[in-house]
Motif scaffolding. Structure first.
Motif, PDB file in Angstrom:
ATOM      1  N   ALA B  52       0.812  -1.215   0.000  1.00 61.31           N
ATOM      2  CA  ALA B  52       0.000   0.000   0.000  1.00 61.31           C
ATOM      3  C   ALA B  52       0.847   1.268   0.000  1.00 61.31           C
ATOM      4  CB  ALA B  52      -0.936  -0.001   1.204  1.00 61.31           C
ATOM      5  N   ASN B  53       2.148   1.098   0.249  1.00 64.38           N
ATOM      6  CA  ASN B  53       3.008   2.280   0.401  1.00 64.38           C
ATOM      7  C   ASN B  53       3.862   2.620  -0.812  1.00 64.38           C
ATOM      8  OD1 ASN B  53       2.713   3.105   3.329  1.00 64.38           O
ATOM      9  ND2 ASN B  53       3.053   0.905   3.487  1.00 64.38           N
ATOM     10  N   LEU B  55       2.878   3.621  -3.925  1.00 58.49           N
ATOM     11  CA  LEU B  55       2.384   4.708  -4.783  1.00 58.49           C
ATOM     12  C   LEU B  55       1.818   5.795  -3.887  1.00 58.49           C
ATOM     13  CD1 LEU B  55       0.331   2.898  -7.592  1.00 58.49           C
ATOM     14  CD2 LEU B  55       2.674   3.740  -7.742  1.00 58.49           C
ATOM     15  N   LEU B  56       2.509   6.895  -3.790  1.00 59.33           N
ATOM     16  CA  LEU B  56       2.048   7.936  -2.880  1.00 59.33           C
ATOM     17  C   LEU B  56       1.987   9.311  -3.553  1.00 59.33           C
ATOM     18  CD1 LEU B  56       4.012   6.759   0.294  1.00 59.33           C
ATOM     19  CD2 LEU B  56       1.569   6.463  -0.155  1.00 59.33           C
ATOM     20  N   GLN B  57       3.034   9.677  -4.254  1.00 61.27           N
ATOM     21  CA  GLN B  57       3.101  10.987  -4.902  1.00 61.27           C
ATOM     22  C   GLN B  57       2.625  10.896  -6.350  1.00 61.27           C
ATOM     23  OE1 GLN B  57       3.862  13.592  -3.098  1.00 61.27           O
ATOM     24  NE2 GLN B  57       4.084  12.154  -1.396  1.00 61.27           N
ATOM     25  N   PRO B  58       2.088  12.011  -6.886  1.00 62.81           N
ATOM     26  CA  PRO B  58       1.612  11.978  -8.282  1.00 62.81           C
ATOM     27  C   PRO B  58       2.633  11.379  -9.250  1.00 62.81           C
ATOM     28  CG  PRO B  58       0.967  14.041  -7.276  1.00 62.81           C
ATOM     29  CD  PRO B  58       1.771  13.291  -6.238  1.00 62.81           C
ATOM     30  N   PHE B  61       2.866   7.576 -10.128  1.00 60.03           N
ATOM     31  CA  PHE B  61       1.795   6.901 -10.874  1.00 60.03           C
ATOM     32  C   PHE B  61       2.060   6.803 -12.375  1.00 60.03           C
ATOM     33  CE2 PHE B  61      -0.066   8.056  -6.893  1.00 60.03           C
ATOM     34  CZ  PHE B  61      -1.049   7.105  -6.644  1.00 60.03           C
ATOM     35  N   ARG B 296       0.931  -0.547  -8.837  1.00 57.90           N
ATOM     36  CA  ARG B 296       1.258  -0.852  -7.434  1.00 57.90           C
ATOM     37  C   ARG B 296       1.921  -2.230  -7.349  1.00 57.90           C
ATOM     38  NH1 ARG B 296      -3.692  -0.003  -5.530  1.00 57.90           N
ATOM     39  NH2 ARG B 296      -3.354   2.168  -4.973  1.00 57.90           N
TER      40      ARG B 296
END
Lengths: 424, 424
Positions: B52-53, B55-58, B61, B296
Motif C-alpha cells: 500500500a506504500n 504509490l504515494l506521490q503523483p 503513478f 502498485r
C-alpha cells in the motif's frame, strides 16, 4: 459579423479565403491535441492523489469487521454500499458495488440477460429472434456499442431539452421485443441535458409490454456540476417502485470522474429482488471485486457532503476549460448562425450541431490541423448521424491554453465546412 | 493401530464407541472453523500490506510515460505485461492484464465465445446445440460452475499422478462438439498434482476437431510452493505454438495468493492473434482495468526473482499449516487404511479420498462439530462425486492451533463414517 446564409457568393468566397489563410497558419503550428474523450486532466488527477494515503497499516483495511484484503462479499463492502446509497439517495441493500468500471457493470447486466435471462424473462435473450432497444440520440457511443455487440436493433429517439421524446418512448415500449433503454438522466452525454421531473415520472411509470424491460439509468454525472450549484435529484429506484416498476430499473454510477478514471469504484443500484436473483450468477464470474479499493474510496470520500465538496474543487478546474470553449463559440460561431449548441453546466461534454451535412468534413479539417475530436456519427446508434450534424467536444483533458488554440482551429473548421456547403 | 477392514464387528463397535465419545467431547467445545475455501490467512495479508506504500506521490503513478490514473490501455500497463511475461515465461505482447480476478477473465473468455465466437469459430457457441467440455476430476469447483452456467455438457476425465488421463482426452477431442478443457497444470486444485512434461506435451500437440478449441490453462499456483524449492515450468504458449496450436491456449494467473486475494491483479496470456481479435470486443465492455493497482503490483513485486523471494515468505507461513494437517492424517488415518491422500508441496489444498460412500457423511459430522469444509462433490462436475469419496481440505486460513483442533475433529469424523460404512 454577418450570417453566412445572408452573404452573397462573392462575400462567401472572400470570407473563405480569409478563414482558409488563418487555418493554414494554424495547421503549420503542428499542434497535436486530443479532445476525443471525456478524460479528466492531470490537475484533477493530482487533486485526488491523496487518496493513495488513506490505507497504510494492516488495521486500516478492516471495515465493519471485514478484512477488505481477503476474498468475500461479492456485493461489495457494506461501507461502500452505504456511501453510494448516500450519494444516489437509495438504500445500501440496493447497491451492488463493483470494480473500476460502471461500463463493465452495464455490459455484464445485459450479457447476463442474454445468457440467463433477467429476473422476469421468459427465456434468455440469446434465444429470441429480435431484441429492440431505445437509444435517445445523440447519446453515449459506448452505450450504443454494447447494444450493437449483442445484435440488438437500436431505435433512435430524439432528445429534447427535457430528455428523450416521451411520446415516442411510450409508444415504443408497447412492443414486447423492446427490452430496454439507455439513459444518462443528469447532464446527458453529449448534450448536458437534465431530464425534467415530468420526463423522469413518465419513464418510471411506463408500462412496457416486455416483463423484463431494463431501464438503464447511467447516472454518470450525478454530482458533476462544473458551473452551477449541486442540483439534487430524486431517487429513481423508489420512484419506479412507487409505480410498481421496482425490478425495471438499473442505476449505474462510478467515481471515475470523482477520483481516478478507470481506477475508481462503480455501483449498480437495483431492486433487492433483482440483486437476490443476480448475486449467485455474478458469483460464478467473480468471487469478489476489489474491496481494498472500495475501502480506500470510502475513507477518502466519506459521504455525500464530503464528495460534493470535492466536486466543487473539480469544478474549479473544469469551469475555465468549458468557458474557453463556449466563449469562443459565442464569439466566433453564434453570430454566423452556422451551428447550434447549449451551454451545459455539468457533465463532461459540449454538444454542437453544425450545419447539416458538415460534421464529418469539419472533423476531417480539425484532424488535418492536429485536433482529434470524437468521430462524427459516434453519438448516434450504429455510428451513423442521419443528418451528419452532431459534434461532441470534450474539453476536460487539455490545459486551457491548448484548449484555446484547439477551439480556435475548430471554429475555423466549422466556418470552412459551412462555406463549402453553402457553395463557393 | 489395526486396519478397520481387518477388525471384527465387535472390535469395530468398541472402536466406534471410543471415537464417538472423543467426537462428542470435541463437539461440546463449540468450535467454529472455516476450512472451506483457499483463503490466505491474516499473517499472509499483513506480510504484503507494505504494498500500500509504493504509490504515494503523483509522479509515482507514471509508468513508461503512461499516467496509470487515467483511462486507456485496455490490454494493461506495459510494465504489468512485462512482469507477468517474466513470471510465466511468455512474451509481454501475449499478456492481457486485467482486474482483481482471473476467474473473471476465464468467465469472460468463455462468455465471449458464446456471444461472438472465438477467433476460429464458425459461429457463436450460443447458436450451437451442444457444447462439450473436458473437466479433469477431481478439479476446481468454480471452473465447473462456469461451464455449467453456460449449459455445457461436462465430461469428467480422471486425474492421474501425471495429470489428466491423456488417452481419454485425445479420444474426446475428436468430437467437434468438444470445445475446451479446464486445467490447473501446477499443483492442481484440489490434488496438488503437477502435470508431467509428457502430459503437457500431449496436451499442447493434440489435434482437436473443433477449430476453436480452448485449452484453459489456469496457472493459479505457478509460483506457489510451500514445502519445496521453486519448480520451473515451460512456457505453455510457445509449446502450443510449436505444434501449430498457438491460438488454442489461454493461460491465466493472478496475484490473489501473492498479494491480496480479490484485490490483486490478473492476467490472461494468449496468442497475439487472439488478443488482436479480442481487444476490440473487450473494449466494448471496459475502457481499461485498474492500472493504478497494476502499477502498485509492478513496483511491489518487481520481477520473477523478487516475487519468488516473497513466495518463500508465504511458504514459511503455510508450511506449518499443511504439515499440521498432513501429520495428523499420517498419524491418525494412514494406519487405518480408510483413506488415501498425497502430500502436496505446493498449491492451497489437500485432497483426500475417503472410503467410497462416506465423503458426505464425514463432512456432515464435521459440520455438526463446527468445522466447515468444501461441500462433498464440489470437486466434480455438477457437484456430484460418483463415488462420494473426495474431500478437499483448505488449511490456509486458520491459525495452526485451530487447525490442529479442526483436523483432530476431521480425523474422528473420517473414522466414524468409515466404521458406519463397514457396518456396526
Amino acid at each position: 459579423m454577418r450570417k453566412y446564409t445572408e452573404m452573397t457568393r462573392e462575400e462567401r468566397l472572400e470570407e473563405y479565403a480569409a478563414v482558409k489563410a488563418a487555418y493554414e497558419g494554424q495547421k503549420a503550428c503542428g499542434l497535436k491535441l486530443d479532445m476525443s474523450r471525456g478524460k479528466p486532466g492531470r490537475e484533477q488527477l493530482d487533486l485526488v492523489t491523496d487518496m493513495a494515503n488513506v490505507l497504510l497499516q494492516p488495521e486500516d483495511f478492516v471495515s465493519d469487521g471485514i478484512d477488505s484484503r481477503n476474498y468475500g462479499n461479492v456485493e461489495g463492502l457494506p461501507a461502500a454500499r452505504r456511501l453510494f446509497a448516500d450519494i444516489l439517495g437509495c438504500r445500501p441493500e440496493q447497491c451492488f458495488v463493483g470494480g473500476s468500471a460502471s461500463l463493465q457493470l452495464m455490459y455484464d447486466a445485459i450479457a447476463r440477460a442474454y445468457t440467463y435471462g433477467a429476473l422476469h424473462s421468459e427465456r434468455p435473450w440469446s434465444k429470441l429472434d429480435t431484441v429492440r432497444w431505445i437509444c435517445p440520440a445523440p447519446g453515449y457511443d459506448r452505450h450504443f456499442k454494447i447494444s450493437q455487440s449483442f445484435g440488438m436493433e437500436m431505435i433512435a429517439v430524439p432528445m429534447t431539452p427535457d430528455g428523450p421524446d416521451m411520446d415516442r418512448v411510450e409508444e415504443l415500449v408497447k412492443d414486447p421485443a423492446v427490452k430496454g433503454m439507455w439513459n444518462v438522466p443528469k447532464y446527458s452525454n453529449p448534450e448536458g441535458v437534465v431530464y425534467s421531473d415530468e420526463t423522469i415520472r413518465r419513464l418510471a411509470s411506463m408500462q412496457p409490454a416486455a416483463p423484463d424491460f431494463m431501464l438503464m439509468w447511467d447516472n454518470a454525472y450525478c454530482v458533476h456540476e462544473f458551473d452551477a450549484p449541486f442540483r439534487p435529484f430524486d431517487d429513481i429506484l423508489s420512484l419506479c417502485e412507487q409505480y410498481g416498476n421496482g425490478d425495471m430499473i438499473y442505476e449505474f454510477a462510478s467515481t471515475s470522474k470523482i477520483t481516478f478514471p478507470g481506477a475508481g469504484v462503480s455501483v449498480m443500484a437495483t431492486s433487492e429482488a433483482n440483486l437476490a436473483y443476480l448475486k449467485p450468477i455474478i458469483n460464478v464470474q467473480i468471487i469478489s471485486y476489489d474491496k481494498v479499493n472500495q475501502l480506500r474510496h470510502v475513507k477518502y470520500l466519506q459521504d455525500r457532503e464530503h464528495t460534493l465538496a470535492l466536486m466543487r474543487r473539480h469544478a474549479e478546474i473544469l469551469r475555465p476549460k468549458f468557458r474557453a470553449v463556449l466563449d469562443a463559440l459565442d464569439r466566433e460561431i453564434a453570430p454566423l448562425e452556422i451551428a447550434e449548441y447549449r451551454r451545459p453546466v455539468g457533465g463532461y461534454f459540449v454538444s454542437l450541431n453544425a450545419m447539416p451535412g458538415t460534421a464529418k468534413r469539419t472533423l476531417q479539417l480539425c484532424k488535418e490541423a492536429g485536433v482529434t475530436m470524437t468521430g462524427a456519427g459516434a453519438t448516434y446508434p450504429y455510428g451513423v448521424d442521419p443528418n451528419d450534424t452532431n459534434i461532441r467536444i470534450a474539453p476536460s483533458l487539455p490545459p486551457v491554453e491548448e484548449l484555446e488554440q484547439a477551439v480556435a482551429i475548430f471554429c475555423n473548421c466549422l466556418k470552412l465546412s459551412a462555406l463549402e456547403k453553402l457553395g463557393l
